[in-house]
Scaffold this active site. Structure first.
Site: not given
Length: 496
Positions: A339, A419
């Site tokens: 991310c 994630h």
């Protein structure tokens, strides 16, 4: 029993509230009750995507799992995601509504309190029991006027309160006594008793102190939970992510060599839980680092997510970590960015959303550009891989190789917005084989029997077992059914 509820508060952050709530949810489900977790307001950058496509604290997703439920925005209606020291992104019922300064939060309280009350009332209608988690500590009396998650919630909903504390830190009896003593009398009346968490040694040695605590406060201790090093997954608080600290409890290697992972402990780290799956692997040692010297000897460097990508990128440069990561990659060793960490690896970042710095150069280890969009991407994926996305940054241009349809790679440098990607066991094993090869660790053997999902369930089962074996579960069930029993008010100088 229908609609019973209680609140687990703590003496401090990281006292054990999240795991106690998760363990209670799992135990009550075992006993045939329908149970929901609830945290009125969470301040955390560790978040998860729900079935509705919203965003909640990751701890509440874990607690939902404990209760046999899919994560829902109902379980955490207010989420504050700190992006700076004085401002947070405000997420209401799973959706971003803007940013709020700490000093202005009181102006939002009435509206947010109504949201909290509505969601809790709805859950109490739908479930036999609701186990609520407080935030930080109710002893933070400077925040009482705006409190939605501790005694503010307990008073509004007439919830009995159990206060849990971590005795491993020391001074717990004073913390428990003081937590009750500083509360207003009406709040004190709801505090029903205590739980001692993470006790090492012979509990009989603690008994005299607990008897005196009961005499001083007029409240019992419902039990003493022993310290157990297998309970560490799904960390809630950033205070648990300590520089230099190990992640989990390293297991012996299956082969002749180990893999060393240096995980960058960013100042505004988010979803630090992404690397926990690595620490489940035998022979993989994962450590949080903040200095360039800590990268020496690492086989893999991980840059996790960040709530302030550009700001944390500047910090990497100031600490010499950016140069260290570049040298590590130049030596052919593996780097993973997740991310915000992925965005830092790219050539350029254009961020008018989280930063005022505009267009900045990234680390340049991936030939791609990132542009931040006002609309946050929230996606939950189940097949063929499971994971989730929470990000403003989008890949605007890339000259790199696609990595499994979920990211980019150049040699041994990998980046993804996903994630939970490393929770996919087969993918993790194959990727660790690549990482070991890049590091020249021919003697490292990847285990073929690590199941991270099963490990998470085993942890929740263990917590439920510890509660059943060491707490007065009958007394806790009485609280759910009958509410807070009468307890005396502690007279202190604050209330005279």
């Amino acid at each position: 029993m229908t609609g019973g509820a209680l609140l687990v508060a703590g003496t401090t952050s990281d006292a054990g509230k999240s795991m106690l709530v998760g363990g209670l949810c799992r135990l009550l489900v075992r006993k045939g009750l329908s149970v929901a977790p609830f945290k009125a307001q969470n301040m955390s950058n560790n978040s998860a995507v729900t079935v509705e496509g919203g965003e909640i604290g990751r701890a509440q997703a874990m607690q939902a799992r404990a209760a046999g439920l899919a994560p829902s925005v109902r379980f955490n209606p207010i989420l504050l995601k700190p992006g700076g020291d004085r401002t947070s992104q405000l997420v209401v019922r799973g959706q971003v509504t803007g940013s709020v300064a700490a000093a202005d939060y009181i102006n939002h309280r009435d509206h947010l309190a109504a949201v909290v009350a509505d969601e809790l009332s709805s859950l109490r209608e739908d479930f036999d029991a609701v186990i609520c988690e407080g935030a930080g500590s109710p002893a933070e009396i400077n925040l009482r006027a705006t409190d939605l998650a501790n005694m503010g919630l307990a008073r509004a909903a007439a919830l009995p309160v159990i206060v849990v504390g971590d005795i491993d830190r020391g001074g717990l009896l004073a913390h428990l006594h003081g937590t009750v003593a500083v509360l207003e009398p009406a709040d004190q009346a709801l505090v029903s008793g205590f739980v001692v968490n993470k006790f090492r040694g012979d509990p009989s040695l603690l008994a005299p102190g607990l008897r005196q605590l009961a005499e001083l406060t007029g409240r019992p201790t419902y039990g003493v939970i022993p310290f157990h090093d297998e309970i560490w997954l799904d960390t809630e608080d950033s205070v648990s992510v300590r520089p230099g600290g190990l992640v989990g409890a390293p297991e012996p290697p299956r082969g002749e060599q180990t893999l060393t992972v240096a995980a960058i402990r960013l100042p505004r780290i988010s979803n630090s839980t992404d690397i926990e799956a690595l620490a489940c692997e035998p022979g993989v040692v994962v450590r949080w680092v903040t200095d360039a010297a800590d990268l020496t000897g690492a086989d893999l460097v991980v840059i996790p997510g960040s709530k302030a990508t550009v700001t944390d990128l500047r910090w990497l440069r100031e600490r010499g970590l950016a140069a260290g990561i570049a040298a590590h990659a130049a030596a052919g060793r593996a780097v993973l960015g997740v991310c915000g960490g992925f965005q830092m690896l790219c050539s350029r970042i254009d961020d008018p959303v989280e930063s005022r710095e505009g267009r900045v150069d990234g680390l340049g280890l991936l030939d791609a550009d990132i542009e931040f969009a006002a609309q946050k991407t929230l996606r939950h994926w189940e097949t063929p891989l499971h994971g989730y996305e929470i990000h403003h940054g989008q890949v605007a241009r890339s000259a790199e190789t696609d990595w499994l349809g979920i990211g980019l790679r150049r040699g041994a440098v990998y980046g993804t917005h996903w994630h939970g990607l490393l929770d996919n066991d087969a993918l993790r094993r194959d990727w660790l084989t690549e990482v070991a090869a890049a590091a020249g660790r021919d003697g490292f053997v990847v285990a073929d029997d690590v199941d991270v999902s099963a490990r998470r369930d085993a942890q929740l089962d263990l917590m439920a077992d510890l509660i059943e074996n060491h707490l007065d579960v009958g007394a806790i069930l009485d609280l759910l059914e009958h509410g807070a029993p009468h307890r005396p008010t502690m007279s202190t100088a604050l209330h005279v």
